[in-house]
Design a protein around this motif. Structure first.
Motif, PDB file in Angstrom:
ATOM      1  N   CYS A 279      44.968  39.404  44.368  1.00 38.63           N
ATOM      2  CA  CYS A 279      44.471  40.210  43.087  1.00 38.63           C
ATOM      3  C   CYS A 279      42.567  39.711  43.245  1.00 38.63           C
ATOM      4  O   CYS A 279      42.344  40.172  43.253  1.00 38.63           O
ATOM      5  N   PHE A 280      42.628  38.314  43.753  1.00 38.08           N
ATOM      6  CA  PHE A 280      41.126  37.687  43.820  1.00 38.08           C
ATOM      7  C   PHE A 280      41.023  38.414  45.206  1.00 38.08           C
ATOM      8  O   PHE A 280      39.515  39.011  44.920  1.00 38.08           O
ATOM      9  N   ALA A 281      41.227  38.817  46.209  1.00 37.39           N
ATOM     10  CA  ALA A 281      40.507  39.447  47.025  1.00 37.39           C
ATOM     11  C   ALA A 281      40.577  40.798  46.659  1.00 37.39           C
ATOM     12  O   ALA A 281      39.143  41.032  47.396  1.00 37.39           O
ATOM     13  N   VAL A 282      41.286  41.431  46.238  1.00 32.06           N
ATOM     14  CA  VAL A 282      40.709  42.549  45.571  1.00 32.06           C
ATOM     15  C   VAL A 282      39.604  43.185  44.592  1.00 32.06           C
ATOM     16  O   VAL A 282      38.758  44.033  44.461  1.00 32.06           O
ATOM     17  N   TYR A 283      39.714  41.736  43.502  1.00 35.36           N
ATOM     18  CA  TYR A 283      38.251  41.439  42.228  1.00 35.36           C
ATOM     19  C   TYR A 283      37.112  41.313  43.605  1.00 35.36           C
ATOM     20  O   TYR A 283      35.837  41.433  43.088  1.00 35.36           O
TER      21      TYR A 283
END
Length: 279
Positions: A184-188
């Motif tokens: 999720c962090f990579a997506v954001y």
């Protein structure tokens, strides 16, 4: 946190072997795969002159090398890998860009999956979007969908290869909470610099939040929300969110794992998918 607004555009129809269908779930994928086999068999019922073609059974069978790499690098078992490969081979018949994109040379990979330098086939963005919308209940706006695609596309080639298809679904279906937090962090992290800045948060929240027509300046409301979220998540108060900040926050409040937009499948869709896959 408000839920992302559902896309208002009509669902695109994807063509396959002259017939138009809409990808609505794994059951339909498998049915389409059977239809493709039947069509191919009918074409072979003629005189059969010319170059010998690969049998349908072989075309939908995962190679031993790919099987072993997937078993090593994912949480999937043999039956799940075989089922996912059949779905993958069916889906790439929808992708108009298959066999037209060459991946950049991969480097520094210690994994058994993803060592190949070139990509000859894969799932394109349009089909990928349909899979996420209709199979995993991920209905979101274009920026978020593009970021999810980019995180899955480890080779940065514009297609989801079989290797990355296995990796992505392993995380979706069986990934640990720490792994899903990193995903999720990579997506954001829109510019992939290792931080989520106020500007990135503003862009993500502005795109996914429902705007009220009566608001004179909805952007001001988003800026206020960004300030609130930053104070909550920025643990070391340096004006940006690191992976460590995000991990600590989600550890304290698990619901904040999708704080800036939906990018994980619903629990119900995961159960349905796995049940259909292994039945």
């Amino acid at each position: 946190m408000s839920k992302p607004a559902a896309s208002s555009s009509p669902k695109k129809k994807l063509s396959m072997r002259g017939g138009a269908i809409v990808v609505r779930g794994v059951t339909l994928f498998l049915a389409a795969g059977k239809g493709s086999k039947s069509s191919t068999n009918n074409n072979r019922s003629g005189k059969g002159k010319g170059r010998k073609k690969m049998s349908d059974k072989d075309a939908f069978k995962c190679s031993p090398k790919l099987m072993e790499a997937a078993k090593k690098d994912t949480l999937l078992n043999r039956k799940e890998i075989e089922g996912l490969y059949k779905i993958y081979k069916t889906l790439i018949t929808f992708s108009k860009t298959s066999s037209k994109v060459t991946a950049k040379q991969t480097s520094g990979s210690s994994s058994g999956i993803g060592k190949q330098a070139a990509v000859s086939e894969g799932i394109d963005r349009t089909v990928f979007r349909e899979v996420l919308h209709n199979t995993f209940d991920i209905v979101t706006e274009n920026t978020m969908m593009d970021r999810i695609f980019c995180v899955w596309d480890k080779n940065n080639c514009g297609l989801i290869t079989a290797e990355n298809w296995f990796r992505g679904l392993s995380l979706f279906l069986k990934g640990s909470v720490p792994d899903q937090i990193e995903y999720c962090f990579a997506v954001y992290d829109l510019n992939c610099d290792g931080y989520i800045t106020k500007d990135e948060m503003f862009q993500l929240l502005r795109n996914c939040l429902i705007k009220h027509p009566q608001e004179e300046d909805p952007d001001e409301s988003v800026k206020d929300l960004v300030d609130i979220v930053m104070r909550k998540i920025d643990k070391n108060k340096d004006g940006k969110i690191s992976l460590e900040d995000f991990q600590k926050t989600v550890g304290e409040e698990p619901l904040l794992i999708e704080a800036f937009g939906k990018c994980l499948p619903s629990e119900e869709s995961k159960i349905t998918f796995l049940t259909t896959l292994t039945s």
